[in-house]
Design an enzyme around this catalytic site. Sequence first.
Site, short mmCIF file in Angstrom:
data_model
loop_
_atom_site.label_atom_id
_atom_site.label_comp_id
_atom_site.label_asym_id
_atom_site.label_seq_id
_atom_site.Cartn_x
_atom_site.Cartn_y
_atom_site.Cartn_z
N GLY A 45 0.81 -1.21 0.00
CA GLY A 45 0.00 0.00 0.00
C GLY A 45 0.84 1.26 0.00
O GLY A 45 0.39 2.33 -0.41
N PHE A 46 2.07 1.16 0.43
CA PHE A 46 2.87 2.37 0.57
C PHE A 46 4.11 2.37 -0.29
O PHE A 46 4.93 3.26 -0.21
CB PHE A 46 3.27 2.55 2.03
N VAL A 89 7.93 -3.79 -2.19
CA VAL A 89 8.56 -4.70 -1.25
C VAL A 89 9.68 -5.42 -2.01
O VAL A 89 9.45 -5.95 -3.09
CB VAL A 89 7.55 -5.72 -0.71
N ASP A 145 -6.75 -5.34 9.49
CA ASP A 145 -6.82 -5.77 8.09
C ASP A 145 -6.51 -7.26 7.99
O ASP A 145 -5.58 -7.67 7.31
CB ASP A 145 -5.84 -4.93 7.26
#
Length: 899
Positions: free
Chosen positions: A598-599, A602, A711
């Site tokens: 989401g940010f 990875v 979540d």
Amino acid sequence: MGEKEEKEASSQASGAQSFPMEIAMLRWLLFSFCFLIVQAQDETSFLSLDCGLPANSSGYNDLDTNIKYISDSEYIKTGESKSVAPEFLTYERSQWTLRSFPQEIRNCYNISAIKDTKYLIRASFLYGNYDGLNKTPKFDLYLGNTRWTRVDDSYYTEMIHTPSTNKLQICLINIGQGTPFISSLEFRELPYLSYFTLYSLYLYSRYDMGSITNEQYRYPDDIYDRAWEAYNDDNYATLSTSDSVDAYGSNSFQPAPIVMKTAATPKKGSKYLNFTWYSANDNDNFYAYMHFAELEKLQSNQFRGFNITHNGEHWDGPIIPRYLSTTTSYDIFSTIQTASTHQFSLFPIENSTLPPIMNALEIYVEMQISELESYNGDVDAISNVRSTYGVIKNWEGDPCVPRAYPWSGLSCSTDLVPRIISLNLSSSGLKGEISLYIFSLPMLQTLDLSNNSLTGEVPKFLSQLLYLKNLKLENNNLSGSLPPDLIKKKMNGSLTLSVDGNPNLCTLEPCTKMTPEQKKSNNNFIIPVVAAVGGLLAFLIIAAFIYWITKSNKKRQGKDNTFPVDPVRSLEKKRQQFTNAEVVLMTNNFERILGKGGFGMVYYGVLDDTQVAVKMISPSAVQGYHQFQAEVTILMRVHHRNLTNLVGYMNDEGHLGLIYEYMAKGNLAEHLSEKSSNILSWEVRLRIAIDAAQGLEYLHHGCKPPIVHRDVKTTNILLTENFNAKLSDFGLSKTYPTDDKSYMSTVIVGTPGYLDPEYYTSNRLTEKSDVYGFGVSLMEIISCRPVILDTPDRETNYIVKWVHAMVSQGDIKNIVDPRIRGAYESNSVWKAVELALACVSVDSNQRPTMNQVVIELKDCLTMELSQRSESRPMESKDSIEMMSISMVMNASHSSPMPR
Ligand SMILES: *[C@@H]1O[C@H](CO)[C@@H](O)[C@H](O)[C@H]1NC(C)=O
Ligand SMILES: *[C@@H]1O[C@H](CO)[C@@H](O)[C@H](O)[C@H]1NC(C)=O
Ligand SMILES: *[C@@H]1O[C@H](CO)[C@@H](O)[C@H](O)[C@H]1NC(C)=O
Ligand SMILES: *[C@@H]1O[C@H](CO)[C@@H](O)[C@H](O)[C@H]1NC(C)=O
Ligand SMILES: *[C@@H]1O[C@H](CO)[C@@H](O)[C@H](O)[C@H]1NC(C)=O
Ligand SMILES: *[C@@H]1O[C@H](CO)[C@@H](O)[C@H](O)[C@H]1NC(C)=O
Ligand SMILES: *[C@@H]1O[C@H](CO)[C@@H](O)[C@H](O)[C@H]1NC(C)=O
Ligand SMILES: *[C@@H]1O[C@H](CO)[C@@H](O)[C@H](O)[C@H]1NC(C)=O
């Protein structure tokens, strides 16, 4: 970039919720869910006790705050109402009366609270010469089992605390330096994620910097009724505005706008804004929260930006306050690490034309409040003893807590769960018979009932108290004969018994002075003895059984539930923080992408021969490093074998990253998907579900304050090489961008399909929301069906409705993933289906806790395994190719990290 900045300005001016990506990131770091958690707060959720207000008073609304105050008499039974001397009636009305405690060492308030809710608790003490002695007393204040503070000249004390049970016990303890008293006791709910720390926070100071009115501000200026003290200093000048600050909403701390309207700034000629505090205690950890807002409309040639140093080392910055909008910098400062002086300097950065400012400052000391509770059975028994004989002394609250000050006449064991081991009610005016409830205090070693007016026989159960060593019954009016077993114990030296001064009690054996009734009962002598011995045996067996159960329980939970406390955090911190250069090396210049989060991306990495996953957080605006660091510090302290381990982090000149252990087998969703070539067997699925449930159980019940994952979904359940499952992505506050253009249209939490339906009405995510997400995940594990199908049929396109529909049609077989081909014990699957349905109950109260979920899932596994050992006739050929946990698979995975 320029365009985005313009967007920011316009969005602020209009208050619209549309932010460019960088700002979204910044907010993520900075505000910790503020949009989600901010609730209308009003004084109806406040509990305000005016101590010493007469019990028959109906209370009043305070003139300044309009907060309703009521008498404390419902919450405490001891103490006396007093009033301050007339010259003190200029204080707030809640301080006019007080409750003083001339009797007993310990006096306790018993307050019912909402478990896992964050409270601001304030206790006030205005001595006001109420007793005419003109001498302010000193005494101790306890919260639970922990000394909160020593009250002397301080007027009030505050604590931010999240109880893990439904009660709060606050005790005043006489330390021999005057009569304890209290003027008011106030409880205010705070949002769960503001002041998010592992332990409780003791208020050190809370300042309205550069105040121009010199007034203290509270509710309604501050929606949480925090008290802001005016602070001015000869070394400071002040800055203020008449415009309103935070008119369009504030960050999660929501400092009072009127406090934010003024700021301290250096005097002309100086560029430094300095302040210092000292730590009296070597082990104190301080939390500092600094609130900033620009108060001047800057011209194009003006700019304000500043850095902050702590004991001469760069701490935060450059900080560029936003016009009329609050930003907060905060961090933990450990005294071990930095010596006892905490000196801060704010000074302008190179291109700044204006000096630094600070609008508000809060400093807290981290405090670990122990919420010890006595053994429940003992509490019930002693409460019954209390009601049998009428309220005795100050028996209020938990009998053994605080440990140092149990109920008078009691002493307790030092076990993890305290037990009552001695009861001394001598000279207490007791009437009637010896209470049977004393038998329910099985750990008693000493019982002193001497010098009362007790009547009736000496009960036989006294000889069945296994640990009783000292029994004093002298100077009563007991009658009949002594139970033979007591005499036996006395003879063989295992019991000290004194019964003198009971004129009607026969103490000889054989009893010569028998009344006719006693003679009759003597014929039955053998029966009570047998009964007594039989009772003793039964008692022993039950005790042994209980011991065994608790012991095996402890064994089962023991390891998992111990929470690591890290005394040398500061040392470890260094090792776990990595520079950008190290991360570049670690990831071989970000060579291999594992997935997109989401940010940000990875990446795969290797650190000292271990594989890691490096989650980069897009370079964001300059603020927020320390907020990030504080959250990470918390996550670093959370360790459990079913939670992905945070190995370290990077916080280097705007580059933020989280370094996790590498999970070789990717996420569970990939393995459930149709595309997956390996089909997980029912047993493996159950083991994965149990692992994930245990991780969640630990977050909810093993961490304090509990951590809500927010979540829970199958993409956040990651698998190791051996298919052990670990939950990932917990504990970080987050908001999701909704589309690829990197703008936030609306702020969403969680993931559609997994999100608690109650969230839409309550705007609040709780542990039970995680249980909902887990239930949906469990349905996926059972059925391998997508959570939301892209079909118009609203009855079946959502997995929860579909499972409901299938169950109500009695069509349970077809719920199960057809690829398992019947290779499962059906009772085990049905139980899992039922559990999943319970987890997704619309009413969160109907959902089980994660503790219960773990127990149920383990039952499912037991059922499955017991079937296995009996050999399964229907096992198909394919199922042999199904994976078992020990199988090693090819480890190529494109995205082991969740989205
Ligand atoms: C409360 O009780 C006191 C005596 O205990 C009495 O003087 C007073 O009038 C009572 N007040 C009310 C409001 O009933
Ligand atoms: C403030 O602190 C800095 C060091 O951080 C020091 O150089 C400066 O003299 C101090 N200013 C005042 C006014 O104390
Ligand atoms: C302020 O902090 C930034 C970031 O650490 C640094 O690059 C800059 O040189 C500092 N400015 C001053 C004046 O110390
Ligand atoms: C001053 O420098 C900071 C970074 O150190 C930058 O963010 C800011 O835009 C600069 N301001 C001006 C007016 O150049
Ligand atoms: C504390 O108060 C609650 C209700 O508010 C009550 O149920 C409980 O028994 C009390 N505990 C003690 C020890 O008095
Ligand atoms: C019980 O308390 C009284 C004082 O209240 C004391 O004299 C006596 O020794 C105590 N009994 C025991 C067994 O300690
Ligand atoms: C017995 O109790 C009475 C009050 O109940 C007290 O006055 C007396 O001193 C006590 N005697 C002893 C020996 O403790
Ligand atoms: C003791 O109890 C007997 C009855 O069992 C009663 O007659 C007597 O008055 C009592 N004595 C005292 C001192 O209470």
